[in-house]
Design an enzyme around this catalytic site. Structure first.
Site, PDB file in Angstrom:
ATOM      1  N   LYS A   1       0.789  -1.259   0.139  1.00 25.54           N
ATOM      2  CA  LYS A   1       0.111   0.028   0.041  1.00 25.54           C
ATOM      3  C   LYS A   1       0.754   1.265   0.232  1.00 25.54           C
ATOM      4  CE  LYS A   1      -4.360  -1.484   1.903  1.00 25.54           C
ATOM      5  NZ  LYS A   1      -5.369  -1.000   2.982  1.00 25.54           N
TER       6      LYS A   1
ATOM      7  N   LYS B   1      -5.252 -10.876  -6.947  1.00 29.63           N
ATOM      8  CA  LYS B   1      -6.407 -11.111  -6.100  1.00 29.63           C
ATOM      9  C   LYS B   1      -7.374  -9.937  -6.538  1.00 29.63           C
ATOM     10  CE  LYS B   1      -5.746  -8.213  -1.932  1.00 29.63           C
ATOM     11  NZ  LYS B   1      -5.527  -8.177  -0.613  1.00 29.63           N
TER      12      LYS B   1
ATOM     13  N   LYS C   1     -10.336  -3.984  -3.762  1.00 27.04           N
ATOM     14  CA  LYS C   1     -10.955  -2.510  -3.867  1.00 27.04           C
ATOM     15  C   LYS C   1      -9.809  -1.761  -4.437  1.00 27.04           C
ATOM     16  CE  LYS C   1     -12.478  -3.312   0.769  1.00 27.04           C
ATOM     17  NZ  LYS C   1     -13.410  -3.668   1.563  1.00 27.04           N
TER      18      LYS C   1
HETATM   19  P1  TYM Z   1     -10.701  -5.957   3.818  1.00 30.35           P
HETATM   20  O1  TYM Z   1     -11.921  -4.897   4.183  1.00 30.35           O
HETATM   21  O2  TYM Z   1      -9.535  -5.501   2.709  1.00 30.35           O
HETATM   22  O3  TYM Z   1     -11.247  -7.205   3.479  1.00 30.35           O
HETATM   23  C1  TYM Z   1     -12.382  -7.775   4.088  1.00 30.35           C
HETATM   24  C2  TYM Z   1     -12.392  -9.350   3.834  1.00 30.35           C
HETATM   25  O4  TYM Z   1     -12.390  -9.813   2.669  1.00 30.35           O
HETATM   26  C3  TYM Z   1     -11.440 -10.814   2.316  1.00 30.35           C
HETATM   27  N1  TYM Z   1     -10.890 -10.646   0.925  1.00 30.35           N
HETATM   28  C4  TYM Z   1     -10.785 -11.532   0.016  1.00 30.35           C
HETATM   29  N2  TYM Z   1     -11.030 -12.965   0.420  1.00 30.35           N
HETATM   30  C5  TYM Z   1     -10.999 -13.698  -0.967  1.00 30.35           C
HETATM   31  N3  TYM Z   1     -10.505 -13.262  -2.146  1.00 30.35           N
HETATM   32  C6  TYM Z   1     -10.399 -11.909  -2.211  1.00 30.35           C
HETATM   33  N4  TYM Z   1      -9.862 -11.359  -3.445  1.00 30.35           N
HETATM   34  C7  TYM Z   1     -10.423 -11.114  -1.015  1.00 30.35           C
HETATM   35  N5  TYM Z   1     -10.317  -9.693  -1.036  1.00 30.35           N
HETATM   36  C8  TYM Z   1     -10.540  -9.457   0.246  1.00 30.35           C
HETATM   37  C9  TYM Z   1     -10.349 -10.133   3.285  1.00 30.35           C
HETATM   38  O5  TYM Z   1      -9.161 -11.485   3.650  1.00 30.35           O
HETATM   39  C10 TYM Z   1     -10.929  -9.847   4.613  1.00 30.35           C
HETATM   40  O6  TYM Z   1     -11.016 -11.027   5.316  1.00 30.35           O
HETATM   41  N6  TYM Z   1      -7.388  -5.840   7.525  1.00 30.35           N
HETATM   42  C11 TYM Z   1      -8.664  -6.102   7.232  1.00 30.35           C
HETATM   43  C12 TYM Z   1      -9.738  -5.518   8.192  1.00 30.35           C
HETATM   44  C13 TYM Z   1      -9.686  -5.938   9.521  1.00 30.35           C
HETATM   45  C14 TYM Z   1      -9.858  -7.136  10.230  1.00 30.35           C
HETATM   46  C15 TYM Z   1      -9.846  -6.655  11.507  1.00 30.35           C
HETATM   47  C16 TYM Z   1     -10.142  -8.511   9.684  1.00 30.35           C
HETATM   48  C17 TYM Z   1      -9.331  -5.058  10.326  1.00 30.35           C
HETATM   49  N7  TYM Z   1      -9.647  -5.545  11.755  1.00 30.35           N
HETATM   50  C18 TYM Z   1      -9.758  -7.961  12.352  1.00 30.35           C
HETATM   51  C19 TYM Z   1     -10.188  -9.421  10.751  1.00 30.35           C
HETATM   52  C20 TYM Z   1     -10.169  -9.169  12.110  1.00 30.35           C
HETATM   53  C21 TYM Z   1      -8.959  -5.907   5.725  1.00 30.35           C
HETATM   54  O7  TYM Z   1      -8.194  -5.173   5.237  1.00 30.35           O
HETATM   55  O8  TYM Z   1     -10.033  -6.299   5.197  1.00 30.35           O
END
Ligand code: TYM
Length: 332
Positions: A112, A195, A198
């Site tokens: 990032k 992957k 967003k």
């Molecule tokens: P975020 O908001 O980017 O994504 C949310 C969830 O979606 C999953 N994900 C995917 N899974 C499969 N294929 C993909 N292409 C794909 N893109 C996204 C992510 O793995 C995630 O589970 N850091 C985290 C948010 C967070 C969090 C937490 C998660 C903050 N605190 C505590 C778990 C526990 C994130 O950026 O997710």
């Protein structure tokens, strides 16, 4: 009941298919058997430049989508991270237990920050995974349902929890990631080795939950497939077709070998049409329910207030122990 916690960032106008299959769908299933906490992580969303009005809107859209996807406030706790200030408080304590080098090894920061230029990136982006660890440890979560991209953050979470426990006495449950192999990495339709994301996928590469059915169909039909005509799963030689097979298998519950047999000798056209229909069928009810929920903002905010109340009660309990263990003076 064992505890589960997970979070999602309100950084786009809609969740995408990767978020849905990799995470949110598991959240819905797990609310039945776990004591489940799910949060919209708005503190994480400000680690990159943002617009306040947009963040407010997207946080509501995110919460509405979670409810629309099947999270039931009677069976789980849905809340907004900033409503529970203990997240930031525990993050500070964990910041002080994390080595600079350790934080610097987090690959998401490298990816990032490379985009903005490392010196322009915020310190908040650097400590992002530590705030995530706080989210998880605060609730004593046993399981954390996420996609494969979160593995490294989960390892850091366990390390920090363990370090705290060793230095200051047993305090935190060490969480296990809950990652489903078949859907752990849904890939970009235009670049099927990357992957679906967003922040880095092109609009053509991403399927948004709230998108119009016509657009979804077009994008699936234009998805990059591979040379040849066989509908076969083969990650090395056919990443595009394999991604579509995984998507259809996950959405319809049909095993991949059965799909391969069904489309044998038919080329990609029929297959893609069926994938498009499966996506539209999964997303349309979520889109409709999201619109209804957003039409009644007061009710949505009321549900989030209930969530914040329940989450806050757990968070305050953990923080009271942490403050004591760390040696902070009790307030008389
Ligand atoms: P975020 O908001 O980017 O994504 C949310 C969830 O979606 C999953 N994900 C995917 N899974 C499969 N294929 C993909 N292409 C794909 N893109 C996204 C992510 O793995 C995630 O589970 N850091 C985290 C948010 C967070 C969090 C937490 C998660 C903050 N605190 C505590 C778990 C526990 C994130 O950026 O997710």
């Amino acid at each position: 009941r064992p505890r589960v916690l997970s979070g999602i960032q309100p950084t786009a106008d809609s969740f995408h298919l990767g978020n849905y299959l990799g995470a949110v769908r598991q959240w819905v299933t797990m609310q039945e058997t776990y004591d489940a906490f799910y949060c919209v992580v708005d503190l994480h969303a400000i680690t990159v430049p943002h617009d306040p009005a947009e963040l407010r809107r997207r946080s509501r859209v995110a919460a509405a989508q979670l409810l629309a996807a099947g999270l039931d406030p009677e069976r789980c706790t849905v809340f907004v991270q900033s409503h529970v200030p203990e997240h930031a408080e525990l993050a500070w304590v964990l910041n002080c237990l994390t080595g600079m080098g350790e934080a610097g090894r987090m690959t998401q920061f490298k990816d990032k920050s490379a985009k903005q230029g490392e010196s322009a990136a915020s310190v908040g982006l650097f400590t992002y995974p530590i705030l995530q660890a706080a989210d998880i440890l605060l609730y004593q979560a046993d399981r954390v349902p996420v996609g494969a991209d979160q593995k490294q953050h989960l390892e850091l979470t366990r390390d920090l929890g363990q370090r705290f426990n060793h230095r200051f006495g047993e305090t935190f449950t060490l969480p296990q990631p809950h990652i489903l192999k078949e859907v752990e990495k849904i890939t970009d339709l235009q670049d099927p080795t990357a992957k679906m994301s967003k922040s880095s996928s092109s609009p053509q590469g991403i399927l948004d939950v709230l998108e119009a059915p016509g657009t979804l169909r077009k994008k699936v039909m234009r998805a990059v497939t591979d040379t040849g005509t066989d509908v076969l799963a083969d990650d090395d030689n056919k990443p595009g077709v394999t991604n579509l097979l995984r998507i259809q298998s996950a959405l319809t519950g049909t095993p991949i070998p059965e799909l391969e047999a069904r489309y044998a000798g038919q080329g990609y056209g029929t297959f893609k049409k069926d994938v498009a229909e499966a996506v539209v069928e999964a997303f349309s009810p979520i889109r409709e329910r999201t619109e209804k929920l957003l039409a009644n903002e007061a009710e949505l905010d009321r549900l989030l207030a209930i969530g914040a109340e329940r989450a806050g009660a757990v968070a305050r309990g953990t923080m009271a122990t942490v403050r004591d263990r760390i040696g902070f003076l009790p307030r008389a």
